[in-house]
Design a protein around this motif. Structure first.
Motif, PDB file in Angstrom:
ATOM      1  N   ASP A 174      83.404  71.742  33.596  1.00 53.41           N
ATOM      2  CA  ASP A 174      84.091  70.917  32.598  1.00 53.41           C
ATOM      3  C   ASP A 174      85.685  70.869  32.854  1.00 53.41           C
ATOM      4  O   ASP A 174      86.002  69.780  32.995  1.00 53.41           O
ATOM      5  N   ILE A 175      86.319  71.979  33.039  1.00 52.81           N
ATOM      6  CA  ILE A 175      87.606  72.293  33.316  1.00 52.81           C
ATOM      7  C   ILE A 175      87.983  73.126  34.216  1.00 52.81           C
ATOM      8  O   ILE A 175      87.328  74.162  34.534  1.00 52.81           O
ATOM      9  N   SER A 176      88.891  72.655  35.144  1.00 53.05           N
ATOM     10  CA  SER A 176      89.238  73.787  36.039  1.00 53.05           C
ATOM     11  C   SER A 176      91.109  73.891  35.964  1.00 53.05           C
ATOM     12  O   SER A 176      91.472  73.033  35.500  1.00 53.05           O
ATOM     13  N   LEU A 177      91.339  75.265  36.042  1.00 47.52           N
ATOM     14  CA  LEU A 177      92.842  75.391  35.967  1.00 47.52           C
ATOM     15  C   LEU A 177      93.415  76.009  37.023  1.00 47.52           C
ATOM     16  O   LEU A 177      92.655  76.815  37.675  1.00 47.52           O
ATOM     17  N   ALA A 178      94.657  75.347  37.759  1.00 50.17           N
ATOM     18  CA  ALA A 178      94.981  75.831  38.938  1.00 50.17           C
ATOM     19  C   ALA A 178      96.506  76.004  38.534  1.00 50.17           C
ATOM     20  O   ALA A 178      97.278  75.264  37.904  1.00 50.17           O
ATOM     21  N   PRO A 179      97.112  77.271  38.943  1.00 45.90           N
ATOM     22  CA  PRO A 179      96.179  78.459  39.460  1.00 45.90           C
ATOM     23  C   PRO A 179      95.743  78.965  38.513  1.00 45.90           C
ATOM     24  O   PRO A 179      95.882  79.049  37.312  1.00 45.90           O
ATOM     25  N   ALA A 180      94.589  79.944  38.840  1.00 48.94           N
ATOM     26  CA  ALA A 180      93.775  80.821  38.071  1.00 48.94           C
ATOM     27  C   ALA A 180      94.746  81.795  37.259  1.00 48.94           C
ATOM     28  O   ALA A 180      95.643  82.115  38.210  1.00 48.94           O
ATOM     29  N   ARG A 181      94.317  82.075  36.135  1.00 50.92           N
ATOM     30  CA  ARG A 181      95.208  83.188  35.714  1.00 50.92           C
ATOM     31  C   ARG A 181      94.959  84.640  35.897  1.00 50.92           C
ATOM     32  O   ARG A 181      94.275  85.283  35.046  1.00 50.92           O
ATOM     33  N   ILE A 182      95.043  84.933  37.055  1.00 50.84           N
ATOM     34  CA  ILE A 182      94.676  86.228  37.527  1.00 50.84           C
ATOM     35  C   ILE A 182      95.895  86.869  38.233  1.00 50.84           C
ATOM     36  O   ILE A 182      96.855  86.308  38.597  1.00 50.84           O
ATOM     37  N   SER A 183      95.806  88.295  38.725  1.00 56.56           N
ATOM     38  CA  SER A 183      96.926  88.675  39.351  1.00 56.56           C
ATOM     39  C   SER A 183      97.015  88.306  40.709  1.00 56.56           C
ATOM     40  O   SER A 183      96.096  87.869  41.340  1.00 56.56           O
ATOM     41  N   PRO A 184      98.320  88.229  41.301  1.00 55.27           N
ATOM     42  CA  PRO A 184      98.334  87.662  42.710  1.00 55.27           C
ATOM     43  C   PRO A 184      97.564  88.566  43.631  1.00 55.27           C
ATOM     44  O   PRO A 184      97.057  88.205  44.612  1.00 55.27           O
ATOM     45  N   GLU A 185      97.401  89.988  43.270  1.00 55.55           N
ATOM     46  CA  GLU A 185      96.402  90.576  44.122  1.00 55.55           C
ATOM     47  C   GLU A 185      95.027  90.256  44.296  1.00 55.55           C
ATOM     48  O   GLU A 185      94.382  90.261  45.440  1.00 55.55           O
ATOM     49  N   LEU A 186      94.662  89.681  43.077  1.00 53.26           N
ATOM     50  CA  LEU A 186      93.200  89.509  42.853  1.00 53.26           C
ATOM     51  C   LEU A 186      93.173  88.169  43.632  1.00 53.26           C
ATOM     52  O   LEU A 186      92.139  87.718  44.404  1.00 53.26           O
ATOM     53  N   ALA A 187      94.170  87.267  43.471  1.00 54.79           N
ATOM     54  CA  ALA A 187      94.218  85.967  44.044  1.00 54.79           C
ATOM     55  C   ALA A 187      93.988  86.116  45.706  1.00 54.79           C
ATOM     56  O   ALA A 187      93.220  85.498  46.082  1.00 54.79           O
ATOM     57  N   ALA A 188      94.893  86.941  46.108  1.00 57.70           N
ATOM     58  CA  ALA A 188      95.088  87.260  47.614  1.00 57.70           C
ATOM     59  C   ALA A 188      93.578  87.498  48.182  1.00 57.70           C
ATOM     60  O   ALA A 188      92.954  87.341  49.083  1.00 57.70           O
ATOM     61  N   SER A 189      92.927  88.636  47.231  1.00 56.23           N
ATOM     62  CA  SER A 189      91.766  89.113  47.707  1.00 56.23           C
ATOM     63  C   SER A 189      90.706  87.748  47.798  1.00 56.23           C
ATOM     64  O   SER A 189      89.729  88.046  48.659  1.00 56.23           O
ATOM     65  N   ALA A 190      90.436  87.094  46.725  1.00 52.69           N
ATOM     66  CA  ALA A 190      89.849  86.003  46.553  1.00 52.69           C
ATOM     67  C   ALA A 190      89.906  84.948  48.017  1.00 52.69           C
ATOM     68  O   ALA A 190      88.888  84.510  48.593  1.00 52.69           O
ATOM     69  N   GLN A 191      91.225  84.854  48.073  1.00 54.25           N
ATOM     70  CA  GLN A 191      91.516  83.987  49.403  1.00 54.25           C
ATOM     71  C   GLN A 191      91.008  84.700  50.522  1.00 54.25           C
ATOM     72  O   GLN A 191      90.642  84.039  51.553  1.00 54.25           O
ATOM     73  N   ASP A 192      91.214  86.080  50.645  1.00 56.32           N
ATOM     74  CA  ASP A 192      90.730  86.833  51.907  1.00 56.32           C
ATOM     75  C   ASP A 192      89.076  86.472  52.020  1.00 56.32           C
ATOM     76  O   ASP A 192      88.813  86.362  53.107  1.00 56.32           O
ATOM     77  N   ILE A 193      88.552  86.655  51.123  1.00 57.01           N
ATOM     78  CA  ILE A 193      87.056  86.694  50.636  1.00 57.01           C
ATOM     79  C   ILE A 193      86.665  85.129  51.707  1.00 57.01           C
ATOM     80  O   ILE A 193      85.716  85.109  52.458  1.00 57.01           O
ATOM     81  N   ALA A 194      87.458  84.017  51.070  1.00 55.78           N
ATOM     82  CA  ALA A 194      86.980  82.642  51.634  1.00 55.78           C
ATOM     83  C   ALA A 194      87.382  82.450  53.124  1.00 55.78           C
ATOM     84  O   ALA A 194      86.521  82.080  53.709  1.00 55.78           O
ATOM     85  N   CYS A 195      88.557  83.286  53.752  1.00 58.14           N
ATOM     86  CA  CYS A 195      88.838  83.212  55.086  1.00 58.14           C
ATOM     87  C   CYS A 195      88.018  84.001  55.632  1.00 58.14           C
ATOM     88  O   CYS A 195      87.289  83.411  56.819  1.00 58.14           O
ATOM     89  N   ARG A 196      87.346  85.242  55.211  1.00 57.46           N
ATOM     90  CA  ARG A 196      86.240  85.869  55.969  1.00 57.46           C
ATOM     91  C   ARG A 196      85.212  85.036  56.165  1.00 57.46           C
ATOM     92  O   ARG A 196      84.418  84.970  57.154  1.00 57.46           O
ATOM     93  N   ILE A 197      84.590  84.472  55.130  1.00 58.74           N
ATOM     94  CA  ILE A 197      83.480  83.575  55.381  1.00 58.74           C
ATOM     95  C   ILE A 197      83.597  82.412  56.209  1.00 58.74           C
ATOM     96  O   ILE A 197      82.980  82.009  57.028  1.00 58.74           O
TER      97      ILE A 197
END
Ligand code: ADP
Ligand code: MG
Length: 379
Positions: A218-241
């Motif tokens: 329905d709705i996407s928000l950017a950036p996600a309202r999460i901590s910078p550390e969590l955002a970095a881990s999510a991006q790290d996961i995507a890069c690993r994949i």
């Protein structure tokens, strides 16, 4: 030798939907010509691409004609038969590769691979035949979700099972093979889109926060309202994949942020993704341009966001009231897909509402900002 497409180069896109349409528009801006492969002649991408081959996804002679007309092949649609991609791979470069497509087509293969990369997912078990139903309770307990391993989208082909009675009620109607997943008690749903080039360099867009209604984004928000550390881990996961799969192209990773604050991967899609539509207006390079750049053999570069954004999907029926309101609302951009019939549940377009960087409103502010174009405000 990497395949580098010059301006005027021809990109074949398999699938004629809105993702192909917006990729073809991005390609045109960069001087490339897109040739669409679609089973139907009235699909959204055909409006904006200079040429097309109309044929079934398993029509060998149509696939060969398509390949003759393009320099490189990509796709916007995942459910292409593996043999068709194998045939195309023997004729022209295909990005992302058949290997990645095959992984994303099958939820069991996908989850196994993600776990093999050391990534957390929902707990799951394969349910390949009716006899396996009895063992789910011991493995996962209730509640769980049964999902068709192939061909699911927008929550279709899924059954929530809260109790033995629920299971009994549906068990004679289930298709196989299935995967059973423990229900993740999630705090938020997030996604990350990563672009990786032929040289092995990868960059991610900022993390997106997603809200669904009736199984449809329905709705996407950017950036996600999460901590910078969590955002970095999510991006790290995507890069690993992306590195693990040797991706050339873009890939979306859907994640759950569970109640304990841990990230679990839900699924991957090696193509532009609905949760990345905000990048069209809030980033210098959109997900569609990133897709085309990677497929064309250009080098990946940082995917910089210049604004905060809220993307609102326009799902049939009722779309056009929201569309006309969006056109009258400063700070919003409307994207329609040119589909004739606004059937219930059909994605007809989306709206990107932009805010200065750092000003993404909280829940109350969001309602105020989107007020005129939120579902609640519609007839
Ligand atoms: N294991 C799970 N636990 C909790 N919610 C889930 C789980 N799997 C799916 N969902 C919910 O259902 C939605 C659709 O499921 P998903 O696996 O992403 O299928 P689709 O291919 O239809 O997008 C998810 O975005 C999420 O809201
Ligand atoms: Mg999904």
């Amino acid at each position: 030798m990497p395949h580098i497409l010059k301006p005027g180069g021809r990109i074949g896109i398999i699938g004629g939907g809105q993702l192909g349409r917006m990729s073809a528009m991005a390609a045109a801006e960069m001087g490339f010509h897109c040739h669409i492969f679609s089973p139907r002649d009235d699909e959204p991408a055909l409006d904006v691409a200079p040429s097309a081959t109309i044929g079934a996804y398993d029509d060998e002679s149509a696939l060969r004609r398509f390949a003759e007309n393009v320099d490189v092949v990509t796709f916007e649609f995942e459910n292409i038969p593996a043999e068709s991609i194998a045939l195309l791979e023997s004729l022209k470069p295909v990005h992302p590769s058949r290997k990645i497509l095959e992984i994303s087509q099958d939820r069991i293969v996908e989850k196994s691979r993600l776990n093999a990369f050391g990534l957390k997912t929902a707990p799951w078990v394969a349910v390949t035949d009716p006899d396996a139903l009895a063992s789910i309770e011991a493995a996962l307990g209730f509640p769980f979700i049964l999902k068709q391993t192939r061909f699911g989208y927008d929550g279709k082909g899924q059954w929530r099972v809260n109790s033995p009675q629920d299971l009994e009620a549906i068990q004679d109607t289930l298709p196989y093979p299935l995967i059973a997943e423990g229900l993740v008690d999630f705090d938020r749903e997030l996604s990350v889109i990563v672009a990786r080039d032929l040289y092995g360099d990868a960059f991610c867009f900022d993390v997106t926060e997603n809200r669904h209604q009736h199984g449809i984004l329905d709705i996407s928000l950017a950036p996600a309202r999460i901590s910078p550390e969590l955002a970095a881990s999510a991006q790290d996961i995507a890069c690993r994949i992306a590195h693990g799969l040797e991706l050339v192209g873009i890939l979306a990773v859907e994640l759950f942020l569970d109640a304990k604050g841990e990230l679990r991967v839900n699924e991957i899609a090696p193509r532009p993704h609905n949760s990345g539509h905000w990048t069209q207006d809030a980033c210098l390079i959109s997900q569609f341009e990133a897709h085309i750049r990677m497929v064309a053999g250009l080098r990946a570069q940082p995917l910089t966001r210049h604004s905060d954004a809220v993307m609102k999907n326009l799902v049939g029926p009722g779309t056009y009231v929201a569309a006309s309101k969006a056109l009258e609302t400063p700070g919003t951009r409307l994207h329609l897909y040119g589909k004739a019939e606004a059937r219930p549940g059909r994605k007809m377009g989306h709206i990107n509402a932009l805010f200065p960087k750092g000003a993404l409103p909280g829940d109350l502010g969001l309602a105020a900002a989107l007020g005129p174009i939120l579902n609640d405000g519609l007839e």
